[in-house]
Enzyme design. Structure first.
Site, PDB file in Angstrom:
ATOM      1  N   ARG A  61       0.838  -1.192   0.000  1.00  0.00           N
ATOM      2  CA  ARG A  61       0.000   0.000   0.000  1.00  0.00           C
ATOM      3  C   ARG A  61       0.880   1.251   0.000  1.00  0.00           C
ATOM      4  NH1 ARG A  61      -4.785  -0.914  -2.104  1.00  0.00           N
ATOM      5  NH2 ARG A  61      -6.222  -2.124  -0.791  1.00  0.00           N
ATOM      6  N   GLU A  99     -14.977  -8.102  -6.963  1.00  0.00           N
ATOM      7  CA  GLU A  99     -13.724  -7.958  -6.232  1.00  0.00           C
ATOM      8  C   GLU A  99     -13.385  -9.200  -5.412  1.00  0.00           C
ATOM      9  OE1 GLU A  99     -11.384  -5.675  -6.313  1.00  0.00           O
ATOM     10  OE2 GLU A  99     -12.404  -4.314  -7.687  1.00  0.00           O
ATOM     11  N   PRO A 122     -13.427  11.564   6.756  1.00  0.00           N
ATOM     12  CA  PRO A 122     -14.215  12.692   6.276  1.00  0.00           C
ATOM     13  C   PRO A 122     -13.583  14.063   6.517  1.00  0.00           C
ATOM     14  CG  PRO A 122     -15.190  11.779   8.255  1.00  0.00           C
ATOM     15  CD  PRO A 122     -14.118  10.828   7.837  1.00  0.00           C
ATOM     16  N   GLU A 150      -3.807  -3.933 -13.529  1.00  0.00           N
ATOM     17  CA  GLU A 150      -3.980  -2.871 -12.544  1.00  0.00           C
ATOM     18  C   GLU A 150      -2.835  -2.855 -11.529  1.00  0.00           C
ATOM     19  OE1 GLU A 150      -7.850  -3.258 -10.804  1.00  0.00           O
ATOM     20  OE2 GLU A 150      -8.891  -3.165 -12.734  1.00  0.00           O
TER      21      GLU A 150
END
Length: 201
Positions: A61, A99, A122, A150
């Site tokens: 990540r 997925e 948020p 991807e």
């Protein structure tokens, strides 16, 4: 309120100038806030209630790079559950099925069970995650999955529910989506097993 598109790449960044109501009944000063428009995501907790096993995935990540550079206890390769972005023309359940197959090689058995929908962060992003439980058969689960076009390189593995709970408690599941999903499983595991005719621990 005024909004301008500050960045228009794969991700979008909007710049807002706004006021909002305050709790004392007044109005805030003019604020400038940048909001990442990433799209909305779907996540699935793949769990086999018969074998009492959870399917997890591990992948690199890039958002973890700067954190890992400052604290190497925080990993670059994260233990996660299945997740993906809702593309144009898809609904949340379409994404859940797609997925789950792409990232883990699992086919969902029966209907999905809705868990929750929540904001990810948020304070700076509009992204939400719609989270589901999907029953799977873990008999032949494992290996490397993902869509190569991807750039996905995803290791798939399974652990017992108890091992998964221990991973959460010892910090191996250090992302919000997996944490929420596994805490939900802690509360619902007995019910899921009973519904499939399994009893006992």
């Amino acid at each position: 309120m005024k909004k301008n598109r500050g960045w228009d790449g794969y991700f979008k960044m909007d710049v807002y100038r706004l006021r909002h109501e305050t709790f004392d009944g007044g109005e805030s000063a003019v604020l400038q806030r940048e909001v990442l428009e990433r799209g909305h995501a779907v996540a699935v907790l793949p769990y086999d209630p018969v074998r009492d096993e959870v399917v997890l995935i591990e992948q690199f990540r890039p958002g973890a790079i700067s954190v890992n550079q400052q604290d190497d206890d925080m990993p670059l390769w994260l233990n996660e559950i299945v997740a993906g972005i809702i593309e144009v023309g898809e609904n949340a359940t379409d994404v859940a099925h797609r997925e789950t197959m792409e990232e883990s090689g699992c086919k969902i058995i029966g209907p999905l069970e809705y868990i929750s929908r929540y904001y990810v962060t948020p304070g700076c992003s509009s992204e939400t995650v719609t989270l589901y439980y999907g029953r799977v058969d873990t008999t032949n689960i494992g290996g490397i999955h993902g869509v190569k076009d991807e750039g996905e390189d995803i290791r798939v593995y399974k652990v017992s529910a108890k091992e998964c709970f221990a991973m959460l408690q010892n910090g191996q599941l250090c992302n919000a989506t997996a944490t929420i999903a596994v805490q939900w499983l802690m509360l619902n595991r007995d019910r899921l097993r009973t519904e499939t005719g399994v009893s006992g621990d």
